[in-house]
Design a protein around this motif. Structure first.
Motif, PDB file in Angstrom:
ATOM      1  N   GLY A  88     -23.808   2.662  -0.435  1.00  0.00           N
ATOM      2  CA  GLY A  88     -23.018   3.888  -0.440  1.00  0.00           C
ATOM      3  C   GLY A  88     -21.977   3.955   0.664  1.00  0.00           C
ATOM      4  N   ILE A  89     -21.809   2.867   1.405  1.00  0.00           N
ATOM      5  CA  ILE A  89     -20.804   2.835   2.467  1.00  0.00           C
ATOM      6  C   ILE A  89     -19.421   2.850   1.832  1.00  0.00           C
ATOM      7  N   ARG A  90     -18.540   3.677   2.384  1.00  0.00           N
ATOM      8  CA  ARG A  90     -17.182   3.736   1.844  1.00  0.00           C
ATOM      9  C   ARG A  90     -16.493   2.389   2.069  1.00  0.00           C
ATOM     10  N   PRO A  91     -15.901   1.834   1.022  1.00  0.00           N
ATOM     11  CA  PRO A  91     -15.259   0.517   1.148  1.00  0.00           C
ATOM     12  C   PRO A  91     -13.938   0.590   1.908  1.00  0.00           C
ATOM     13  N   LYS A  92     -13.544  -0.544   2.442  1.00  0.00           N
ATOM     14  CA  LYS A  92     -12.218  -0.676   3.046  1.00  0.00           C
ATOM     15  C   LYS A  92     -11.311  -1.270   1.980  1.00  0.00           C
ATOM     16  N   LEU A  93     -10.228  -0.554   1.679  1.00  0.00           N
ATOM     17  CA  LEU A  93      -9.317  -0.963   0.619  1.00  0.00           C
ATOM     18  C   LEU A  93      -7.872  -0.876   1.089  1.00  0.00           C
ATOM     19  N   CYS A  94      -6.964  -1.388   0.260  1.00  0.00           N
ATOM     20  CA  CYS A  94      -5.535  -1.353   0.574  1.00  0.00           C
ATOM     21  C   CYS A  94      -4.799  -0.233  -0.159  1.00  0.00           C
ATOM     22  N   CYS A  95      -5.489   0.521  -0.998  1.00  0.00           N
ATOM     23  CA  CYS A  95      -4.803   1.591  -1.728  1.00  0.00           C
ATOM     24  C   CYS A  95      -5.204   2.955  -1.177  1.00  0.00           C
ATOM     25  N   SER A 102       0.849  -1.190   0.000  1.00  0.00           N
ATOM     26  CA  SER A 102       0.000   0.000   0.000  1.00  0.00           C
ATOM     27  C   SER A 102       0.882   1.237   0.000  1.00  0.00           C
ATOM     28  N   GLY A 103       0.388   2.314  -0.577  1.00  0.00           N
ATOM     29  CA  GLY A 103       1.157   3.554  -0.603  1.00  0.00           C
ATOM     30  C   GLY A 103       2.362   3.449  -1.522  1.00  0.00           C
ATOM     31  N   ASN A 104       3.204   4.449  -1.493  1.00  0.00           N
ATOM     32  CA  ASN A 104       4.410   4.474  -2.325  1.00  0.00           C
ATOM     33  C   ASN A 104       5.620   4.757  -1.456  1.00  0.00           C
ATOM     34  N   CYS A 105       6.657   3.949  -1.616  1.00  0.00           N
ATOM     35  CA  CYS A 105       7.848   4.056  -0.773  1.00  0.00           C
ATOM     36  C   CYS A 105       9.094   4.520  -1.492  1.00  0.00           C
ATOM     37  N   GLN A 106       9.098   4.450  -2.800  1.00  0.00           N
ATOM     38  CA  GLN A 106      10.336   4.765  -3.500  1.00  0.00           C
ATOM     39  C   GLN A 106      10.080   4.853  -4.999  1.00  0.00           C
ATOM     40  N   ILE A 107      10.946   5.549  -5.704  1.00  0.00           N
ATOM     41  CA  ILE A 107      10.902   5.606  -7.168  1.00  0.00           C
ATOM     42  C   ILE A 107      11.871   4.549  -7.701  1.00  0.00           C
ATOM     43  N   ASP A 108      11.401   3.730  -8.629  1.00  0.00           N
ATOM     44  CA  ASP A 108      12.252   2.714  -9.248  1.00  0.00           C
ATOM     45  C   ASP A 108      13.217   3.404 -10.205  1.00  0.00           C
ATOM     46  N   ASN A 109      14.518   3.180 -10.016  1.00  0.00           N
ATOM     47  CA  ASN A 109      15.533   3.832 -10.850  1.00  0.00           C
ATOM     48  C   ASN A 109      15.425   3.446 -12.323  1.00  0.00           C
ATOM     49  N   LYS A 110      15.022   2.207 -12.597  1.00  0.00           N
ATOM     50  CA  LYS A 110      14.953   1.735 -13.981  1.00  0.00           C
ATOM     51  C   LYS A 110      13.731   2.285 -14.712  1.00  0.00           C
ATOM     52  N   THR A 111      12.567   2.148 -14.103  1.00  0.00           N
ATOM     53  CA  THR A 111      11.318   2.516 -14.784  1.00  0.00           C
ATOM     54  C   THR A 111      10.837   3.918 -14.447  1.00  0.00           C
ATOM     55  N   LYS A 112      11.385   4.512 -13.396  1.00  0.00           N
ATOM     56  CA  LYS A 112      10.955   5.811 -12.879  1.00  0.00           C
ATOM     57  C   LYS A 112       9.522   5.767 -12.342  1.00  0.00           C
ATOM     58  N   GLY A 113       8.988   4.563 -12.168  1.00  0.00           N
ATOM     59  CA  GLY A 113       7.667   4.397 -11.580  1.00  0.00           C
ATOM     60  C   GLY A 113       7.769   4.295 -10.067  1.00  0.00           C
ATOM     61  N   GLU A 114       6.649   4.490  -9.393  1.00  0.00           N
ATOM     62  CA  GLU A 114       6.632   4.429  -7.939  1.00  0.00           C
ATOM     63  C   GLU A 114       6.472   2.984  -7.466  1.00  0.00           C
ATOM     64  N   LEU A 115       7.225   2.626  -6.435  1.00  0.00           N
ATOM     65  CA  LEU A 115       7.143   1.289  -5.840  1.00  0.00           C
ATOM     66  C   LEU A 115       6.299   1.361  -4.573  1.00  0.00           C
ATOM     67  N   SER A 116       5.415   0.401  -4.409  1.00  0.00           N
ATOM     68  CA  SER A 116       4.539   0.368  -3.235  1.00  0.00           C
ATOM     69  C   SER A 116       5.284  -0.127  -2.008  1.00  0.00           C
ATOM     70  N   CYS A 117       4.780   0.268  -0.832  1.00  0.00           N
ATOM     71  CA  CYS A 117       5.366  -0.147   0.441  1.00  0.00           C
ATOM     72  C   CYS A 117       4.886  -1.549   0.811  1.00  0.00           C
ATOM     73  N   LEU A 118       5.781  -2.360   1.324  1.00  0.00           N
ATOM     74  CA  LEU A 118       5.439  -3.671   1.855  1.00  0.00           C
ATOM     75  C   LEU A 118       4.763  -3.454   3.204  1.00  0.00           C
ATOM     76  N   VAL A 119       3.537  -3.953   3.371  1.00  0.00           N
ATOM     77  CA  VAL A 119       2.776  -3.719   4.599  1.00  0.00           C
ATOM     78  C   VAL A 119       2.144  -5.022   5.090  1.00  0.00           C
ATOM     79  N   ASN A 120       1.618  -4.961   6.278  1.00  0.00           N
ATOM     80  CA  ASN A 120       0.875  -6.086   6.844  1.00  0.00           C
ATOM     81  C   ASN A 120      -0.158  -5.497   7.796  1.00  0.00           C
ATOM     82  N   PHE A 121      -1.224  -4.944   7.239  1.00  0.00           N
ATOM     83  CA  PHE A 121      -2.293  -4.402   8.066  1.00  0.00           C
ATOM     84  C   PHE A 121      -3.640  -4.635   7.388  1.00  0.00           C
ATOM     85  N   THR A 122      -4.701  -4.451   8.132  1.00  0.00           N
ATOM     86  CA  THR A 122      -6.058  -4.621   7.624  1.00  0.00           C
ATOM     87  C   THR A 122      -6.413  -3.435   6.739  1.00  0.00           C
ATOM     88  N   ALA A 123      -7.203  -3.691   5.714  1.00  0.00           N
ATOM     89  CA  ALA A 123      -7.632  -2.632   4.801  1.00  0.00           C
ATOM     90  C   ALA A 123      -8.311  -1.507   5.588  1.00  0.00           C
TER      91      ALA A 123
END
Length: 160
Positions: free
Chosen positions: A80-87, A36-57
């Motif tokens: 219409g209840i807001r969903p629980k998600l990992c992003c 979940s979330g973004n922890c770093q920019i990948d040097n090769k692709t310049k894309g964002e890498l997600s953080c390794l996590v272990n929590f409930t959505a």
């Protein structure tokens, strides 16, 4: 002879069921977020890498709700209840932007587009990622996220 056959059948069935149960238990857990979330920019692709996590959505913010409706409508229910998600919001914005090209390519096949979108949404935002996603590679986070790891590789379980 009949007794031996019945005994063999019982033992065979017992061990088969036991092995199946043990193997299935490898994938049973409480269902949680893997990244979940973004922890770093990948040097090769310049894309964002997600953080390794272990929590409930977590429940998405009101701000994120509009993007979820656009990007991943499969998570919106009738109540219409807001969903629980990992992003989080930034990941949703990134997905919204990243979906423009595939949507244009798949616009002639609405079912193809929906299936593509639903797989990406489940993989990225699904509240039970641990059921079908495994992080297989990671590196330390950047200076801002030095206490976390960034996912560089993962496996995604798809069944038909």
């Amino acid at each position: 002879m009949l007794l031996h056959l019945k005994l063999f059948a019982f033992v065979f069935l017992f061990f088969t069921c036991t092995l199946f149960t043990l193997r299935a238990a490898d994938w049973i857990d409480d269902g949680h977020c893997v990244f979940s979330g973004n922890c770093q920019i990948d040097n090769k692709t310049k894309g964002e890498l997600s953080c390794l996590v272990n929590f409930t959505a977590f429940e998405v913010s009101e701000e994120s709700m509009e993007i979820v409706k656009d990007v991943c409508p499969m998570f919106i229910n009738e109540s219409g209840i807001r969903p629980k998600l990992c992003c989080n919001y930034s990941q949703l914005v990134q997905m919204q932007d990243s979906f423009k090209l595939p949507q244009a390519l798949l616009q002639r096949c609405p079912t193809c587009w929906r299936n593509f979108r639903d797989h990406i949404c489940s993989m990225t935002c699904g509240p039970f990622q641990s059921y079908y996603v495994r992080a297989t590679g990671w590196i330390p986070g950047d200076e801002e996220h030095s206490d976390q790891s960034a996912v560089t590789e993962f496996s995604f379980k798809v069944t038909m």
